[in-house]
Design a protein around this motif. Structure first.
Motif, PDB file in Angstrom:
ATOM      1  N   HIS A   6      -4.434   4.417  14.065  1.00  0.00           N
ATOM      2  CA  HIS A   6      -4.543   5.919  14.204  1.00  0.00           C
ATOM      3  C   HIS A   6      -4.315   6.791  12.990  1.00  0.00           C
ATOM      4  O   HIS A   6      -4.643   7.996  13.319  1.00  0.00           O
ATOM      5  N   GLY A   7      -3.227   6.353  11.833  1.00  0.00           N
ATOM      6  CA  GLY A   7      -3.485   7.458  10.563  1.00  0.00           C
ATOM      7  C   GLY A   7      -4.141   6.510   9.608  1.00  0.00           C
ATOM      8  O   GLY A   7      -4.714   5.970   9.484  1.00  0.00           O
ATOM      9  N   SER A   8      -3.419   6.885   8.506  1.00  0.00           N
ATOM     10  CA  SER A   8      -3.433   7.377   7.497  1.00  0.00           C
ATOM     11  C   SER A   8      -2.555   7.959   6.029  1.00  0.00           C
ATOM     12  O   SER A   8      -2.210   8.837   6.227  1.00  0.00           O
ATOM     13  N   ALA A   9      -1.940   6.315   5.892  1.00  0.00           N
ATOM     14  CA  ALA A   9      -1.053   7.291   4.919  1.00  0.00           C
ATOM     15  C   ALA A   9      -1.306   7.532   3.425  1.00  0.00           C
ATOM     16  O   ALA A   9      -0.799   8.669   3.106  1.00  0.00           O
ATOM     17  N   ALA A  10      -3.011   7.332   3.440  1.00  0.00           N
ATOM     18  CA  ALA A  10      -3.375   8.052   1.907  1.00  0.00           C
ATOM     19  C   ALA A  10      -3.202   9.776   2.377  1.00  0.00           C
ATOM     20  O   ALA A  10      -2.698   9.945   1.303  1.00  0.00           O
ATOM     21  N   ASP A  11      -3.429   9.647   3.668  1.00  0.00           N
ATOM     22  CA  ASP A  11      -3.855  11.623   3.852  1.00  0.00           C
ATOM     23  C   ASP A  11      -2.397  12.427   4.362  1.00  0.00           C
ATOM     24  O   ASP A  11      -2.818  13.156   4.413  1.00  0.00           O
ATOM     25  N   LEU A  57      -0.165   3.201  13.207  1.00  0.00           N
ATOM     26  CA  LEU A  57      -0.647   4.115  11.887  1.00  0.00           C
ATOM     27  C   LEU A  57      -1.966   3.236  11.350  1.00  0.00           C
ATOM     28  O   LEU A  57      -3.152   3.818  10.823  1.00  0.00           O
ATOM     29  N   ARG A  58      -2.427   2.101  11.304  1.00  0.00           N
ATOM     30  CA  ARG A  58      -3.519   1.402  11.194  1.00  0.00           C
ATOM     31  C   ARG A  58      -4.322   1.486  12.066  1.00  0.00           C
ATOM     32  O   ARG A  58      -5.790   1.799  11.536  1.00  0.00           O
ATOM     33  N   ASP A  82       0.552  -1.084  -0.150  1.00  0.00           N
ATOM     34  CA  ASP A  82       0.052  -0.269   0.787  1.00  0.00           C
ATOM     35  C   ASP A  82       1.430   2.019  -0.087  1.00  0.00           C
ATOM     36  O   ASP A  82      -0.069   2.594   0.102  1.00  0.00           O
TER      37      ASP A  82
END
Length: 408
Positions: free
Chosen positions: A357-362, A354-355, A94
């Motif tokens: 609390h966060g979002s790599a896409a954003d 990350l999974r 991803d």
């Protein structure tokens, strides 16, 4: 290669309080520490003298692999290395990047710290190395002590993985399994009576550790900058006492100081939800916090006391203290294993956070999760029953087994 440009030790509580570079003050700042909080020390450098091509010039043929490349921005490297650092940056399906610290000589990020801290002990004329460790730190300290020609004593936890004692003794270290509450007092006697230098913590009120150790972790930030061609948008780090968190953040801050980067990425501390002293300190506005002991299989980062280093790192990077459950870490560990990367549970805390609390896409740029240690170090690895039951050697039996495993 320019030698070390380190100039002094200074208090993290009050940067105006400075001490000579030698000897390393392993019990925290003697001026700013109080009965309530022991404050760590930081290392200053003459940044105006950093060679212009340190981050841009190609390494010459035959150059030593390891932290030696970064000698100007490290305390003196007074003992030889083992090829630590230069670990791969692996891109997941991803687009998230994993910095694979399990590829270091003793299979963990601790090799970066011990290359520097053990070298400091050698330069200071210490009689040996003393360390309290549940696993990774002890194995690494033992290896680098052996490389430096120094004896090493490891005060080990009775809950450490069984394989760790064999790992440490292989390097010639003495392994002493003592009650946790006795460790720091015994370490202090090793220092005062036997002349050993500690590479782990001596203080009770808050974690200070070895002042030079986190400098080794800065090199992880340098490598990410070179590998990505920029600083990441965010970095997620498994966090125990906060030394890795502080070192990586400082490395990015130095890139800004040197005019190589415009900003420090958001750096996130990822702690077990069962404890989380840094999250508690941030939540209550304290420089460091103590939390109650609670069970977690993430033993490598399952700390009950924090360090002011973590608070400073989050403040400087605009990051946050995140907590994850053992179940979330296990899911992240399995996700990584499915892509060919096997880590101990603690090492998956970054991806778990990350999974959760966060979002790599954003994110406005690359997102990096640091994975700190090999799956060989996990609690379950050596304790699980791994004996193979002998099966019949016919095709029908093989097909039955493959179907049971979901492969046919």
């Amino acid at each position: 290669m320019t030698s070390s440009l380190a100039t002094a030790q200074r208090s993290l509580a009050d940067p105006a309080v400075r001490h000579p570079l030698w000897p390393p003050l392993t019990a925290g700042c003697p001026v700013t520490s109080t009965d309530e909080v022991a404050y760590p020390l930081d290392v200053d450098y003459d940044y105006a003298r950093v060679p212009a091509g340190l981050f841009t010039d190609p390494l010459p043929p035959g150059a030593a692999h390891g932290l030696d490349r970064w000698a100007p921005l490290l305390p003196p490297l007074a003992s030889p290395g083992l090829g630590e650092g230069g670990t791969p940056l692996v891109r997941l399906a991803d687009g998230v990047y994993v910095k694979d610290e399990s590829r270091n000589p003793t299979w963990s990020h601790k090799d970066r710290l011990n290359r520097v801290a053990v070298g400091a002990a050698k330069a200071a004329g210490a009689q040996g190395i003393a360390v309290s460790s549940s696993g990774n730190h002890g194995a690494s300290a033992a290896a680098y002590a052996a490389r430096a020609g120094l004896p090493c004593v490891v005060f080990a936890s009775p809950y450490a993985p069984p394989a760790v004692a064999s790992f440490v003794r292989a390097y010639g270290a003495a392994v002493l399994t003592v009650p946790f509450e006795a460790t720091r007092s015994l370490m202090r006697r090793m220092v005062t009576e036997l002349g050993y230098q500690p590479v782990s913590n001596l203080t009770d009120s808050a974690h200070t550790g070895h002042p030079f150790g986190p400098e080794g972790y800065k090199t992880l930030a340098y490598e990410l900058f070179l590998d990505l061609g920029r600083v990441p948008a965010a970095v997620y780090l498994p966090t125990g006492y906060g030394e890795l968190l502080f070192g990586v953040t400082k490395g990015f801050r130095e890139l800004v100081t040197l005019g190589l980067a415009d900003s420090v990425p958001r750096v996130y501390a990822c702690e077990p939800a069962a404890r989380g002293p840094l999250a508690a300190a941030v939540r209550t506005g304290r420089p460091a916090a103590h939390v109650e002991f609670a069970p977690t299989d993430a033993y490598a980062i399952g700390c009950t006391v924090g360090s002011y280093r973590g608070v400073v790192a989050l403040r400087d990077s605009g990051g946050a203290a995140l907590t994850v459950t053992d179940e979330q870490m296990a899911a992240a560990r399995d996700e990584l294993a499915a892509q060919g990367l096997w880590y101990e549970l603690s090492s998956a805390a970054g991806l778990a956070a990350l999974r959760a609390h966060g979002s790599a896409a954003d994110a406005d740029g690359p997102v990096v999760c640091v994975a700190t240690s090999s799956g060989f170090k996990d609690l379950a690895t050596a304790r699980r029953d791994v004996a193979h039951e002998l099966m019949a050697g016919d095709w029908d039996s093989v097909l039955t087994a493959l179907k049971a495993a979901g492969h046919a």
